[in-house]
Structures are given as structure tokens and as C-alpha cells.
Design a protein around this motif. Structure first.
Motif, PDB file in Angstrom:
ATOM      1  N   ARG A   9       0.668  -1.262   0.073  1.00  0.00           N
ATOM      2  CA  ARG A   9       0.046  -0.078   0.201  1.00  0.00           C
ATOM      3  C   ARG A   9       0.953   1.222   0.068  1.00  0.00           C
ATOM      4  O   ARG A   9       2.003   1.300   0.884  1.00  0.00           O
ATOM      5  N   GLU A  10       0.396   2.281  -0.667  1.00  0.00           N
ATOM      6  CA  GLU A  10       1.159   3.460  -0.809  1.00  0.00           C
ATOM      7  C   GLU A  10       0.533   4.405   0.469  1.00  0.00           C
ATOM      8  O   GLU A  10      -0.546   4.487   0.749  1.00  0.00           O
ATOM      9  N   LEU A  11       1.606   4.950   1.087  1.00  0.00           N
ATOM     10  CA  LEU A  11       1.422   5.808   2.306  1.00  0.00           C
ATOM     11  C   LEU A  11       1.377   7.564   1.929  1.00  0.00           C
ATOM     12  O   LEU A  11       0.451   7.929   2.396  1.00  0.00           O
ATOM     13  N   GLY A  12       2.342   7.800   1.410  1.00  0.00           N
ATOM     14  CA  GLY A  12       2.625   9.183   1.023  1.00  0.00           C
ATOM     15  C   GLY A  12       3.905   9.655   0.435  1.00  0.00           C
ATOM     16  O   GLY A  12       4.828   8.703   0.543  1.00  0.00           O
ATOM     17  N   PHE A  13       3.951  10.895  -0.048  1.00  0.00           N
ATOM     18  CA  PHE A  13       5.195  11.403  -0.672  1.00  0.00           C
ATOM     19  C   PHE A  13       5.569  12.736  -0.353  1.00  0.00           C
ATOM     20  O   PHE A  13       4.427  13.485   0.087  1.00  0.00           O
ATOM     21  N   ASP A  14       6.860  12.925  -0.179  1.00  0.00           N
ATOM     22  CA  ASP A  14       7.215  14.256   0.365  1.00  0.00           C
ATOM     23  C   ASP A  14       8.372  14.675  -0.342  1.00  0.00           C
ATOM     24  O   ASP A  14       8.972  14.018  -1.133  1.00  0.00           O
ATOM     25  N   ASP A  15       8.719  16.261  -0.571  1.00  0.00           N
ATOM     26  CA  ASP A  15       9.693  16.804  -1.041  1.00  0.00           C
ATOM     27  C   ASP A  15      10.000  16.412  -2.508  1.00  0.00           C
ATOM     28  O   ASP A  15      11.122  16.113  -2.957  1.00  0.00           O
ATOM     29  N   GLU A  16       8.817  16.386  -3.186  1.00  0.00           N
ATOM     30  CA  GLU A  16       8.906  16.071  -4.593  1.00  0.00           C
ATOM     31  C   GLU A  16       9.349  17.297  -5.370  1.00  0.00           C
ATOM     32  O   GLU A  16       8.864  18.421  -5.416  1.00  0.00           O
ATOM     33  N   ARG A  17      10.297  17.040  -6.110  1.00  0.00           N
ATOM     34  CA  ARG A  17      10.943  18.210  -7.160  1.00  0.00           C
ATOM     35  C   ARG A  17      10.971  17.597  -8.605  1.00  0.00           C
ATOM     36  O   ARG A  17      11.341  16.490  -8.912  1.00  0.00           O
ATOM     37  N   PHE A  18      10.918  18.513  -9.492  1.00  0.00           N
ATOM     38  CA  PHE A  18      10.617  18.264 -11.031  1.00  0.00           C
ATOM     39  C   PHE A  18      12.127  19.096 -11.430  1.00  0.00           C
ATOM     40  O   PHE A  18      11.990  20.466 -11.396  1.00  0.00           O
TER      41      PHE A  18
END
Length: 364
Positions: free
Chosen positions: A296-305
Motif C-alpha cells: 500500500r502507498e502511504l505518502g510522498f514528500d519533498d517532490e521536485r521536478f
């Protein structure tokens, strides 16, 4: 009688009429304002399966009923990457259609696991902060919290914060970027000024032997107390094409011209339409998930492109394992914290982010 379709007459008319612009300028955003985005989506099996197939996300729980039930779902649900893109898409017309660099996204959270097909999505955003860009006087910086809600029940499904450079109507008086440097605001300055210097890498890289929770924990233990990191690349790649660049974002109501308007992009740094960041991200995550037993996916942080991707670029995935926590989650899974990097065939990093996911334990 005026022949409006005569080429010379029509060209003269185009030169004289005004263009009715789309999107909002920086000055249109006020701290605390709530924006109800008019477009909405019905989350469909076709949409989710098309997104998954094109980004190589082949987790059987999102394709087969027996695998979904084994994962605790009543039926095959909407994939979280598709859900996130569908929350982002309807917000673009109001928030970022004017253009400007996407500086990052944080706090991506899924508040309901197993969202069923047919759910009608309503999207709203709150302006969290606005400020002047001292290095780019023609832009301001805006941060929004965006929420995707089940339109029928009002239940919160997914949320995140994102920050963009947004064009101003009038350039602002700035100090040339000195205050940004002093305040340590790296997000904006990193857009075109990557860090320089000699690379500092660990002496050894450790690769997990498998994709179960215990494999990641064992690799971290092997790397502990030495100059080592648990990091590896994924073999699969996906070459971006017209479908992934234009069709996937348009299917989520993402109206950003940079994904489908070649005329508007002709004078841009890329010179052509660029891939939607969430397509690039999901492709790299698809590669990573193929080498793990995601529960299961819980979450994402500090995403940069970090850079643009265009048709013809091949997107690959790179993963670092940061932590393994066996104390949380169901008995069958443990929590792993990853850092993922998407990169192109010429080794350009184009996306990075920290991800938390539950990963199945070994069967034995």
C-alpha cells in the motif's frame, strides 16, 4: 461583404482583436482564499488502466479481483498515481495555466485506500502563501493546498501542497536575489542553477536481494556502520511519445499548454511540448514498484521536478532505501521509506521525491 476567411483579411483581423486569456496572475491570489475548481472527473476503470499501462504500473491488485481482495480491497480500485494526477489536473486552469516553474510538491497523502471506480471527484485549493520572487521580478511564488474530495459523500480522498512560480501582471521591485540567498531559499534558485562541486558518494552500494520487507531491512543492516548506501537502478525504461506527453495529461483535464501546444512552446527552452511531471514520476515509480512487493502507498514528500522531458526521451528509475520500520502497518507488511529519482537516457535527473509505502513481508 467582408470575407473573414480570406487569408489577408483574417490575418489583419487577428492583429487587431484582443486575446481572451486563460489562467490567473500572481496578483489574483490572496492568502487564505479558497478556490473551488469547476471541472471535475469521474474516476474510471478505462482512465486508471490506461494510466497504469502507459506508465508500466502492473501491480496485480489494480488489475485482478482476486489480487485486490487479497490486498484487502472489495474490488480492483483506482490506482493512487491516477488519483493524484486527477486531483492535480482540474486545478491547473485556475492555478498554473499562466505558466511558471513548478517548484515542488509536499505532503502528498492518500486519505482513503481503495477508491472505487465511478467515484466523482471534486477539487478545491486554498492559497497557503504568496511572496515576491527577488531573483525573478516578473514572477511571484504561490503555495496552495489542494484537496480531492468524493463529490457524493464529501470524503477527503487525496491532498498535497505545491509551489509554483506564477507570472505577475507587472514586474516587482527586487534586490536581485540577495535576500533569497541570505534566507537559504534553495527551491527557486535551483531551477536554473544546480549545485556544483565534486560528487560525494559512499564507497559501497548495497542492492537488496529481493523485494520483500525483510530484503530491504537486511540491506540496510548490511550498509549500517560503514561507508555504504542501499541504492540501485531499475532496468526498465519508457520512451516518452505523443500519447504520454499530450494524451495522458489531457485525460486528467490538465490544460497546461506546455503539454499539448507546440506553437506556444516553440520559443520555450524545450522548443516543444514537455511531459506532464506526474507522468514522468509515475513511470519511474512503476519501474521501482516492479522490483518490490508493494502492499500500500502511504505518502510522498519533498517532490521536485528538475528538468523537462520531451517526446523521445527515455525515463528510467533510481532508488535509495532510507529506512525500514517493522513496527507499523499490518502484520503482513512493514513500512519502507524510499528516495526515488527519475532520470533520462542522458543521465539527467528529472524528478526526485521521498516515498513511504507498506511492503509485504516474506511468505515464509
Amino acid at each position: 461583404m467582408t470575407d473573414w476567411t480570406d487569408p489577408e483579411t483574417f490575418a489583419a483581423a487577428l492583429d487587431r482583436v484582443e486575446t481572451r486569456e486563460k489562467g490567473n496572475y500572481f496578483e489574483d491570489f490572496a492568502d487564505g482564499a479558497v478556490i473551488e475548481h469547476a471541472p471535475g472527473l469521474r474516476l474510471t476503470r478505462h482512465g486508471s488502466e490506461t494510466w497504469m499501462s502507459q506508465t508500466l504500473n502492473h501491480d496485480p491488485a489494480f488489475w485482478r479481483t482476486d489480487a485486490a481482495r487479497d490486498r484487502g480491497f472489495d474490488a480492483t480500485p483506482v490506482h493512487p498515481d491516477y488519483l493524484l494526477a486527477c486531483v492535480m489536473g482540474p486545478s491547473v486552469e485556475d492555478l498554473s495555466e499562466k505558466g511558471g516553474y513548478f517548484l515542488g510538491r509536499d505532503g502528498v497523502r492518500f486519505h482513503r485506500h481503495g477508491v472505487p471506480y465511478g467515484t466523482e471527484l471534486r477539487v478545491e485549493s486554498t492559497v497557503q502563501a504568496t511572496r515576491t520572487s527577488s531573483s525573478r521580478p516578473e514572477y511571484g511564488i504561490v503555495t496552495w493546498e489542494t484537496r480531492g474530495v468524493d463529490a457524493g459523500t464529501g470524503e477527503l480522498l487525496a491532498s498535497y501542497e505545491r509551489t509554483n512560480l506564477i507570472p505577475r501582471r507587472e514586474p516587482a521591485a527586487t534586490d536581485g536575489g540577495r535576500s533569497e540567498s541570505a534566507s537559504g531559499d534553495a527551491a527557486e534558485s535551483a531551477v536554473e542553477e544546480p549545485e556544483s562541486g565534486q560528487p560525494s558518494l559512499p564507497e559501497t552500494f548495497v542492492t537488496p536481494e529481493g523485494g520483500a520487507f525483510e530484503d530491504f531491512r537486511q540491506a540496510l543492516e548490511e550498509a549500517a556502520d560503514r561507508d555504504a548506501a542501499v541504492a540501485y537502478r531499475h532496468e526498465r525504461g519508457r520512451t516518452m511519445d505523443a500519447f504520454t506527453v499530450a494524451a495522458l495529461p489531457l485525460a486528467t483535464l490538465n490544460t497546461a499548454r506546455q503539454h499539448h501546444n507546440a506553437a506556444a512552446m516553440a520559443d520555450s527552452p524545450s522548443g516543444e511540448p514537455v511531459a506532464y511531471g506526474d507522468v514522468t514520476r509515475s513511470t519511474a515509480l512503476g519501474h521501482a514498484r516492479s522490483d518490490e512487493r508493494t502492499y500500500r502507498e502511504l505518502g510522498f514528500d519533498d517532490e521536485r521536478f528538475h528538468d523537462f522531458v520531451t517526446a523521445g526521451d527515455t525515463v528510467f528509475g533510481f532508488t535509495r532505501v532510507l529506512d525500514a520500520d517493522g513496527s507499523s502497518g499490518p502484520s503482513r507488511a512493514g513500512e519502507i521509506t524510499f528516495e526515488h529519482v527519475a532520470f533520462t537516457d542522458d543521465a539527467r535527473p528529472v524528478y526526485s521525491g521521498t516515498r513511504r509505502a507498506l511492503v509485504d513481508r516474506r511468505d515464509d
